[in-house]
Write a protein that holds these residues in place. Structure first.
Motif, PDB file in Angstrom:
ATOM      1  N   THR A  99       0.848  -1.182   0.000  1.00  0.00           N
ATOM      2  CA  THR A  99       0.000   0.000   0.000  1.00  0.00           C
ATOM      3  C   THR A  99       0.888   1.237   0.000  1.00  0.00           C
ATOM      4  N   PHE A 100       0.677   2.125  -0.991  1.00  0.00           N
ATOM      5  CA  PHE A 100       1.401   3.391  -1.062  1.00  0.00           C
ATOM      6  C   PHE A 100       0.470   4.513  -0.631  1.00  0.00           C
ATOM      7  N   ARG A 101       0.913   5.313   0.327  1.00  0.00           N
ATOM      8  CA  ARG A 101       0.133   6.456   0.792  1.00  0.00           C
ATOM      9  C   ARG A 101       0.967   7.720   0.657  1.00  0.00           C
ATOM     10  N   ASP A 102       0.670   8.504  -0.379  1.00  0.00           N
ATOM     11  CA  ASP A 102       1.369   9.775  -0.628  1.00  0.00           C
ATOM     12  C   ASP A 102       2.881   9.580  -0.566  1.00  0.00           C
ATOM     13  N   LEU A 103       3.371   8.524  -1.188  1.00  0.00           N
ATOM     14  CA  LEU A 103       4.783   8.155  -1.102  1.00  0.00           C
ATOM     15  C   LEU A 103       5.638   9.066  -1.975  1.00  0.00           C
ATOM     16  N   THR A 104       6.629   9.704  -1.355  1.00  0.00           N
ATOM     17  CA  THR A 104       7.620  10.502  -2.061  1.00  0.00           C
ATOM     18  C   THR A 104       8.999  10.001  -1.666  1.00  0.00           C
ATOM     19  N   LEU A 105       9.818   9.704  -2.678  1.00  0.00           N
ATOM     20  CA  LEU A 105      11.156   9.165  -2.459  1.00  0.00           C
ATOM     21  C   LEU A 105      12.174  10.034  -3.176  1.00  0.00           C
ATOM     22  N   GLY A 106      13.399  10.065  -2.664  1.00  0.00           N
ATOM     23  CA  GLY A 106      14.424  10.846  -3.324  1.00  0.00           C
ATOM     24  C   GLY A 106      15.790  10.627  -2.714  1.00  0.00           C
ATOM     25  N   TYR A 107      16.722  11.490  -3.137  1.00  0.00           N
ATOM     26  CA  TYR A 107      18.116  11.383  -2.724  1.00  0.00           C
ATOM     27  C   TYR A 107      18.616  12.752  -2.267  1.00  0.00           C
ATOM     28  N   ASN A 108      19.320  12.768  -1.138  1.00  0.00           N
ATOM     29  CA  ASN A 108      19.925  14.014  -0.645  1.00  0.00           C
ATOM     30  C   ASN A 108      18.909  15.150  -0.555  1.00  0.00           C
ATOM     31  N   SER A 109      17.744  14.836  -0.020  1.00  0.00           N
ATOM     32  CA  SER A 109      16.649  15.806   0.182  1.00  0.00           C
ATOM     33  C   SER A 109      16.002  16.250  -1.118  1.00  0.00           C
ATOM     34  N   HIS A 110      16.324  15.626  -2.237  1.00  0.00           N
ATOM     35  CA  HIS A 110      15.720  15.985  -3.520  1.00  0.00           C
ATOM     36  C   HIS A 110      14.778  14.870  -3.961  1.00  0.00           C
ATOM     37  N   PRO A 111      13.516  15.160  -4.178  1.00  0.00           N
ATOM     38  CA  PRO A 111      12.553  14.117  -4.551  1.00  0.00           C
ATOM     39  C   PRO A 111      12.809  13.574  -5.952  1.00  0.00           C
ATOM     40  N   ALA A 112      12.619  12.281  -6.099  1.00  0.00           N
ATOM     41  CA  ALA A 112      12.786  11.629  -7.392  1.00  0.00           C
ATOM     42  C   ALA A 112      11.496  10.987  -7.883  1.00  0.00           C
TER      43      ALA A 112
END
Length: 298
Positions: free
Chosen positions: A29-42
């Motif tokens: 289940t994904f809920r408003d999932l935001t992922l990234g690197y070094n504080s930068h969203p990808a």
């Protein structure tokens, strides 16, 4: 234009008031999932569920967030916002891209495949005769019978990928994540690996595969998630890969602003978040919904 991502979003909304049904139907289940690197969203604001026993291709241009999503699911990357929830008791097998493997390490095929037994034996556990037989059977299943003592640095790209699939076989996982498993392998190997994936699907395991070849996806994968740093479409493959969705994904990708600020969810006057991942119309202001900075995610 109908955006098929709503098929998975609606499932999440419908099940939100019935958690017992969510537990039964959802592997992820994904809920408003935001992922990234070094504080930068990808990858931005992904919502939806991956049903137990489903076979899903994850597609998109280079840098669209496909590998980032895989790393987020397995826990290599921690969410910047939102959550990814695995169903209780789900055992996970993760096959990364070949480029992330150090082939110069002095190891044999049997050593690499035996890593699939770690969940059962642990790092220091003794391997039994039954374990050795299991390794041999897994290698036979991928067409590498008798390769146990071969150094991994002597393997071709296709042989290495077969070896990695043998390791996944030993893990006996409920959730299988494969990141670009068909890259740099010959046509016959692709066909053999597809058959293994279909076998797992027939065993009602949940499988997500990062794939570049859209024809391969259309022929072999019932469901598809189309990414362009945010979800563009998600559902039945034929509908997801409609030309208008592919065009929308390309426009989103090309509109990415490398130096733009953090992307926050929109709020309406009721205070509810608007989901960036399943807009029903092609926005003229795409960059308002699709921006960020940092390295290009695979």
């Amino acid at each position: 234009m109908t955006n098929v991502i709503t098929s998975h979003i609606d499932d999440t909304l419908e099940l939100a008031d019935h958690p017992e049904r969510l537990m039964i139907n959802a592997c992820l289940t994904f809920r408003d999932l935001t992922l990234g690197y070094n504080s930068h969203p990808a990858i931005h604001h992904l919502n939806g569920i991956v049903r137990k026993g489903s076979l899903t291709a994850v597609v998109g241009a280079n840098g669209s967030g496909k590998s980032t999503l895989m790393k987020g699911i397995v826990g290599v990357l921690k969410p910047m916002e939102g959550t990814v929830v695995r169903a209780l008791g789900v055992r996970t097998a993760y096959l990364p891209q070949q480029s992330e493997l150090d082939r110069s390490f002095p190891a044999r095929v049997v050593d690499l495949v035996s890593l699939g037994l770690w969940p059962k034996r642990g790092l220091l556990g003794r391997y039994t005769r039954e374990d050795r037989e299991s390794v041999s059977k897994a290698l036979m299943a991928v067409g590498l019978g008798g390769f146990e003592k071969r150094p991994i640095d002597t393997l071709s790209g296709g042989q290495l990928q077969r070896t990695l699939f043998a390791r996944v076989l030993l893990q006996d996982a409920d959730l299988i994540l494969l990141d670009e498993p068909f890259n740099a392998v010959d046509h016959k190997t692709v066909g053999d690996l597809i058959q293994l994936i279909k076998r797992w699907h027939g065993e009602e395991r949940t499988i997500m595969v990062v794939v570049h070849d859209l024809d391969l996806v259309r022929q072999n994968f019932p469901e598809t998630l189309l990414l362009a740093r945010q979800p563009v479409a998600w559902g039945e493959t034929r509908e997801t890969l409609r030309p208008e969705n592919l065009l929308k994904a390309r426009r989103f990708h090309e509109a990415w602003e490398e130096n733009a600020p953090w992307c926050e969810p929109d709020h309406d006057h009721t205070g509810h978040d608007h989901d960036h991942g399943h807009d029903h119309h092609d926005h003229a202001h795409t960059h308002d919904h699709y921006h960020g900075s940092g390295p290009r995610a695979a």
